[in-house]
Motif scaffolding. Structure first.
Motif, PDB file in Angstrom:
ATOM      1  N   ASP A 141      40.616  51.465  50.605  1.00  0.00           N
ATOM      2  CA  ASP A 141      39.200  51.172  50.878  1.00  0.00           C
ATOM      3  C   ASP A 141      38.868  49.735  50.497  1.00  0.00           C
ATOM      4  O   ASP A 141      38.113  49.054  51.200  1.00  0.00           O
ATOM      5  N   ARG A 142      39.402  49.266  49.371  1.00  0.00           N
ATOM      6  CA  ARG A 142      39.134  47.890  48.971  1.00  0.00           C
ATOM      7  C   ARG A 142      39.736  46.907  49.967  1.00  0.00           C
ATOM      8  O   ARG A 142      39.110  45.877  50.297  1.00  0.00           O
ATOM      9  N   ARG A 143      40.924  47.224  50.488  1.00  0.00           N
ATOM     10  CA  ARG A 143      41.504  46.336  51.511  1.00  0.00           C
ATOM     11  C   ARG A 143      40.621  46.297  52.754  1.00  0.00           C
ATOM     12  O   ARG A 143      40.450  45.229  53.364  1.00  0.00           O
ATOM     13  N   ASN A 144      40.058  47.435  53.126  1.00  0.00           N
ATOM     14  CA  ASN A 144      39.147  47.455  54.268  1.00  0.00           C
ATOM     15  C   ASN A 144      37.912  46.611  53.989  1.00  0.00           C
ATOM     16  O   ASN A 144      37.428  45.870  54.857  1.00  0.00           O
ATOM     17  N   GLN A 145      37.374  46.732  52.762  1.00  0.00           N
ATOM     18  CA  GLN A 145      36.211  45.918  52.403  1.00  0.00           C
ATOM     19  C   GLN A 145      36.544  44.433  52.450  1.00  0.00           C
ATOM     20  O   GLN A 145      35.747  43.620  52.944  1.00  0.00           O
ATOM     21  N   SER A 146      37.703  44.076  51.942  1.00  0.00           N
ATOM     22  CA  SER A 146      38.118  42.666  51.956  1.00  0.00           C
ATOM     23  C   SER A 146      38.265  42.169  53.391  1.00  0.00           C
ATOM     24  O   SER A 146      37.867  41.038  53.718  1.00  0.00           O
ATOM     25  N   PHE A 147      38.826  43.025  54.240  1.00  0.00           N
ATOM     26  CA  PHE A 147      39.018  42.633  55.643  1.00  0.00           C
ATOM     27  C   PHE A 147      37.668  42.417  56.333  1.00  0.00           C
ATOM     28  O   PHE A 147      37.469  41.418  57.042  1.00  0.00           O
ATOM     29  N   VAL A 148      36.741  43.335  56.124  1.00  0.00           N
ATOM     30  CA  VAL A 148      35.407  43.202  56.723  1.00  0.00           C
ATOM     31  C   VAL A 148      34.708  41.952  56.207  1.00  0.00           C
ATOM     32  O   VAL A 148      34.079  41.198  56.967  1.00  0.00           O
ATOM     33  N   MET A 196      32.557  58.913  43.979  1.00  0.00           N
ATOM     34  CA  MET A 196      32.043  57.849  43.124  1.00  0.00           C
ATOM     35  C   MET A 196      32.923  56.607  43.134  1.00  0.00           C
ATOM     36  O   MET A 196      32.465  55.520  42.779  1.00  0.00           O
ATOM     37  N   TYR A 197      34.160  56.759  43.546  1.00  0.00           N
ATOM     38  CA  TYR A 197      35.098  55.638  43.480  1.00  0.00           C
ATOM     39  C   TYR A 197      35.812  55.466  44.823  1.00  0.00           C
ATOM     40  O   TYR A 197      35.865  56.396  45.631  1.00  0.00           O
ATOM     41  N   ILE A 198      36.317  54.290  45.033  1.00  0.00           N
ATOM     42  CA  ILE A 198      37.096  53.999  46.227  1.00  0.00           C
ATOM     43  C   ILE A 198      38.539  53.726  45.820  1.00  0.00           C
ATOM     44  O   ILE A 198      38.818  53.438  44.647  1.00  0.00           O
ATOM     45  N   GLY A 199      39.436  53.807  46.783  1.00  0.00           N
ATOM     46  CA  GLY A 199      40.836  53.550  46.522  1.00  0.00           C
ATOM     47  C   GLY A 199      41.258  52.164  46.969  1.00  0.00           C
ATOM     48  O   GLY A 199      40.476  51.414  47.567  1.00  0.00           O
ATOM     49  N   PRO A 200      42.497  51.787  46.695  1.00  0.00           N
ATOM     50  CA  PRO A 200      42.993  50.465  47.114  1.00  0.00           C
ATOM     51  C   PRO A 200      42.891  50.235  48.609  1.00  0.00           C
ATOM     52  O   PRO A 200      42.607  49.118  49.054  1.00  0.00           O
ATOM     53  N   THR A 208      29.631  40.764  47.561  1.00  0.00           N
ATOM     54  CA  THR A 208      29.955  41.023  46.156  1.00  0.00           C
ATOM     55  C   THR A 208      29.042  42.074  45.552  1.00  0.00           C
ATOM     56  O   THR A 208      29.426  42.761  44.602  1.00  0.00           O
ATOM     57  N   VAL A 209      27.829  42.208  46.102  1.00  0.00           N
ATOM     58  CA  VAL A 209      26.895  43.232  45.601  1.00  0.00           C
ATOM     59  C   VAL A 209      27.198  44.587  46.230  1.00  0.00           C
ATOM     60  O   VAL A 209      27.322  45.606  45.544  1.00  0.00           O
ATOM     61  N   VAL A 210      27.331  44.606  47.559  1.00  0.00           N
ATOM     62  CA  VAL A 210      27.573  45.867  48.262  1.00  0.00           C
ATOM     63  C   VAL A 210      28.945  46.429  47.927  1.00  0.00           C
ATOM     64  O   VAL A 210      29.117  47.643  47.757  1.00  0.00           O
ATOM     65  N   PHE A 211      29.937  45.557  47.842  1.00  0.00           N
ATOM     66  CA  PHE A 211      31.306  45.977  47.528  1.00  0.00           C
ATOM     67  C   PHE A 211      31.623  45.622  46.078  1.00  0.00           C
ATOM     68  O   PHE A 211      32.627  44.997  45.778  1.00  0.00           O
ATOM     69  N   GLY A 212      30.751  46.020  45.183  1.00  0.00           N
ATOM     70  CA  GLY A 212      30.879  45.621  43.786  1.00  0.00           C
ATOM     71  C   GLY A 212      31.769  46.508  42.949  1.00  0.00           C
ATOM     72  O   GLY A 212      31.838  46.326  41.729  1.00  0.00           O
ATOM     73  N   GLN A 213      32.447  47.493  43.554  1.00  0.00           N
ATOM     74  CA  GLN A 213      33.324  48.366  42.773  1.00  0.00           C
ATOM     75  C   GLN A 213      34.486  47.576  42.175  1.00  0.00           C
ATOM     76  O   GLN A 213      35.026  46.676  42.815  1.00  0.00           O
ATOM     77  N   THR A 214      34.844  47.930  40.950  1.00  0.00           N
ATOM     78  CA  THR A 214      35.954  47.255  40.277  1.00  0.00           C
ATOM     79  C   THR A 214      37.084  48.205  39.904  1.00  0.00           C
ATOM     80  O   THR A 214      38.189  47.738  39.606  1.00  0.00           O
ATOM     81  N   PRO A 243      41.899  45.498  43.291  1.00  0.00           N
ATOM     82  CA  PRO A 243      42.134  44.066  43.504  1.00  0.00           C
ATOM     83  C   PRO A 243      40.822  43.356  43.800  1.00  0.00           C
ATOM     84  O   PRO A 243      39.838  43.989  44.227  1.00  0.00           O
ATOM     85  N   PRO A 244      40.747  42.054  43.573  1.00  0.00           N
ATOM     86  CA  PRO A 244      39.505  41.317  43.861  1.00  0.00           C
ATOM     87  C   PRO A 244      39.105  41.462  45.329  1.00  0.00           C
ATOM     88  O   PRO A 244      39.950  41.658  46.205  1.00  0.00           O
ATOM     89  N   LEU A 245      37.802  41.352  45.568  1.00  0.00           N
ATOM     90  CA  LEU A 245      37.304  41.470  46.938  1.00  0.00           C
ATOM     91  C   LEU A 245      37.868  40.362  47.826  1.00  0.00           C
ATOM     92  O   LEU A 245      38.239  40.609  48.977  1.00  0.00           O
ATOM     93  N   PHE A 246      37.942  39.156  47.277  1.00  0.00           N
ATOM     94  CA  PHE A 246      38.416  38.018  48.071  1.00  0.00           C
ATOM     95  C   PHE A 246      39.926  37.862  47.882  1.00  0.00           C
ATOM     96  O   PHE A 246      40.422  36.823  47.418  1.00  0.00           O
ATOM     97  N   ALA A 247      40.650  38.897  48.236  1.00  0.00           N
ATOM     98  CA  ALA A 247      42.109  38.900  48.135  1.00  0.00           C
ATOM     99  C   ALA A 247      42.644  39.896  49.153  1.00  0.00           C
ATOM    100  O   ALA A 247      41.899  40.379  50.017  1.00  0.00           O
ATOM    101  N   THR A 248      43.926  40.173  49.085  1.00  0.00           N
ATOM    102  CA  THR A 248      44.622  41.124  49.971  1.00  0.00           C
ATOM    103  C   THR A 248      44.256  40.856  51.432  1.00  0.00           C
ATOM    104  O   THR A 248      44.549  39.798  51.954  1.00  0.00           O
TER     105      THR A 248
END
Length: 665
Positions: free
Chosen positions: A173-180, A167-171, A233-239, A421-426
């Motif tokens: 995963d969020r860095r990968n989302q930000s990179f993509v 149900m959740y992603i880790g930091p 922001t919709v697809v990677f909307g996890q906070t 972290p925010p999507l548009f960061a890291t």
């Protein structure tokens, strides 16, 4: 003295008798049917107790909830049974640890506890969190026995081999989302600009197609970038990376306050929520040795905390950080011993005694700090023996001239460490550069593919379909476009021409086109051929192919009545002969200045323009270079005095004009 001893001994024995784990928890449930430990603030703060209480009401029966750290040496069912015996109240008893519903037992009530536990285990992923797990548990309880049993069987069958998705992603995963996101946000728009620019240059060089407005490509790139940003922001909307609720300051300080208050009363604080690891005899001996050490030369107070150190605690499992916090709260200098009843480790920290702190951290025997194989196998990790050995080690430790103090430990992770972290960061910023680089590579690959495809098309050229010619034909064709098109159309006509005796009109078209090419199709693509001549070759070749296909009228007079519903293959569009067959004649404006008009045959798009927007016809006229005016372009019928001027009068007149010019009768 004897009387004094007789009086003191029973009192001391009463104080030393530890309160068992089950008795302590029963007392907590007597005060409130939901008890949430203070040892898991990072995963399950005490402030969530009202949420558990609200969910517990859904079961429809008295429900008692214990939320405790997972304890490897404790059997959950036995603990619930012991608590029930102490509390002596019927109902549903539920044990929740830091991840899920660990155990549930019903006493004196009929509820599907086992089925609810099965559903919770199979239907939820491991990261669903204890509160959501308990919520699913009580929902199944509320369904009743029959439905709960059926749901448990279905869950067991569905998730027998595959677990539910996390149900959740880790930091990471969020860095990968930000990179993509960064890669796509620069890569796609830049790729559009580069590929469109390359394609536009090719079209301009070839003269093919209509000119695209300049704003279209940049606009498409901007729209693509905006769409990608919005979609990301919709697809990677996890906070959050966990179901854990953010702890309050009170949640983070509750355990330290409890231990510090206990150490002010007793130098040994045994966590009442944990299994008992020191019996009365061991506790008495430990207190005696602490008292003796305090009275010894160079000794001092020793405070022993028998507390689990879990990653979900306020100190994130760091015993040094925990000891520092307890010392700061207790405001008592001395040696602080942290003994973990769960894993059996022992750590010692010096705050103000004349003992070298480095000695305690580096020279403490491993058998004391970690235990041996016997300690690993024992439920109590032999903590009583090892703490006694520790006191012997302290008695023998050399004293220093001055009191020593531990340095300040590193700070614990931030309280709300589960916020992503925010999507548009890291890694979003490196992704921007990678996207630009990838766009350059891909555009190069696309350009290479287009170049290869163009080369292949040139080796095996094919004429464009007639119905698309009004849409693709240029108004200011380049010389390369005219040469390539003239060669393609002429060679195609020759390849289709098999029986000239039965196709006299088609033969006339081919003969006239070959006269313009000096009898050699390769001359059509040779440099130096006049643009007007090439246009005439194209028109004649296309008309010849139409005649071969049986689409031409049998009438010899090019000025016969027009049929607006069928193309006149004996008439070519007089606005732009490259548009192909005309459908009618129409008076059209041929100049943007003034109101100059000419009666010209027109194709269907030109006819529609002449009716709906007369002023648009001058922009659709075929314009060719005028040798007398340098690089300027004029309408094709003014750019030459050759055969092409006969196009507005029909194909037959064009053929006659070619023959007259060539001196052939």
């Amino acid at each position: 003295m004897t009387a004094s001893f007789a009086t003191a001994t029973p009192a001391r024995a009463a104080e030393a008798t530890p309160v068992t784990q089950a008795a302590y928890l029963a007392d907590r449930l007597r005060e409130n049917p939901v008890h949430v430990t203070d040892q898991l603030p990072r995963e399950l703060p005490r402030s969530t107790a009202p949420d558990f209480a609200r969910l517990a009401k859904k079961t429809g029966v008295p429900t008692y909830v214990l939320v405790l750290p997972a304890q490897s040496s404790t059997d959950g069912r036995q603990l619930l049974g012991a608590v029930h015996d102490r509390l002596n109240r019927d109902g549903l008893y539920v044990l929740v640890d830091d991840s899920t519903v660990a155990e549930a037992t019903a006493y004196g009530v009929r509820v599907p506890a086992d089925a609810a536990s099965t559903v919770t285990t199979y239907e939820l992923p491991y990261d669903a969190g204890p509160l959501r797990s308990f919520g699913r548990f009580v929902d199944v309880i509320a369904q009743g026995g029959e439905k709960a049993t059926a749901r448990a069987e279905a869950a067991r069958e569905t998730y027998r081999d595959d677990e539910p998705a996390e149900m959740y992603i880790g930091p990471s995963d969020r860095r990968n989302q930000s990179f993509v996101t960064g890669t796509l946000l620069t890569g796609m728009p830049l790729l559009i600009l580069l590929v469109a620019g390359y394609a536009g240059r090719r079209r301009r060089r070839s003269g093919a197609g209509r000119r695209v407005p300049r704003w279209v490509v940049p606009g498409a790139a901007v729209v693509t970038a905006a769409a990608l940003a919005l979609t990301a922001t919709v697809v990677f909307g996890q906070t959050r990376s966990s179901a854990a609720e953010p702890p309050t300051p009170a949640d983070l300080s509750a355990r330290v306050d409890r231990v510090a208050a206990g150490l002010k009363k007793d130098p040994v604080y045994a966590d009442p929520e944990s299994p008992r690891v020191l019996d009365s005899r061991q506790l008495d001996r430990l207190r005696d040795r602490i008292r003796d050490f305090r009275r010894s030369d160079g000794g001092g107070p020793v405070y022993v905390s028998l507390m689990p150190q879990t990653p979900a605690s306020e100190s994130a499992g760091d015993s040094w950080l925990f000891a520092a916090a307890v010392h700061a709260e207790a405001r008592q200098d001395g040696l602080y011993v942290v003994a973990d009843p769960d894993d059996g480790t022992i750590d010692v920290y010096n705050y103000g005694l004349r003992i070298d702190s480095t000695l305690l951290s580096l020279d403490l025997p491993d058998a004391v700090r970690f235990g041996d194989s016997r300690a690993d196998e024992a439920d109590d990790h032999l903590l009583g023996e090892r703490l006694d050995t520790l006191m012997t080690f302290l008695d023998k430790a050399p004293r220093t001239d001055r009191p020593d103090f531990e340095s300040t430990p590193a700070a614990a992770p931030k309280a709300d460490e589960h916020t992503l972290p925010p999507l548009f960061a890291t890694d979003f910023w490196p992704g921007l550069f990678v996207g630009a680089f990838a766009a350059l590579l891909l555009s190069g690959a696309v350009a290479g593919g287009m170049w290869i495809a163009g080369r292949l098309r040139r080796r095996d050229p094919a004429p464009e379909p007639t119905d698309v010619l009004p849409l693709t034909a240029p108004t200011q064709p380049s010389a390369s476009y005219l040469r390539r098109t003239a060669y393609t159309e002429l060679t195609t006509l020759i390849s289709e021409f098999t029986d000239p005796d039965d196709r006299t009109r088609a033969w006339d078209h081919l003969d006239a086109a070959m006269l313009l090419a000096d009898g050699d199709p390769d001359r059509a693509r040779a440099a130096g051929t006049a643009p007007a001549t090439l246009v005439a070759v194209i028109v004649l070749a296309r008309a010849g192919r139409a005649a071969l296909a049986g689409d031409a009228d049998d009438a010899d007079d090019a000025d016969d009545a027009d049929d607006a519903d069928n193309p006149r293959h004996d008439l070519c569009c007089g606005v732009n002969p490259l548009h192909g067959p005309a459908v009618s004649r129409h008076h059209v404006r041929v100049s943007a200045q003034g109101n100059s008009r000419r009666l010209l045959p027109v194709c269907e798009p030109c006819r529609d323009t002449a009716i709906a927007e007369p002023g648009g016809i001058p922009g659709r006229l075929l314009k060719l270079p005028d040798p007398s005016l340098g690089n300027s372009r004029v309408p094709y019928y003014d750019a030459t005095d050759g055969p092409l001027t006969a196009v507005p009068h029909g194909i037959a007149r064009l053929i006659d004009k070619v023959r007259e010019t060539a001196g052939v009768h």
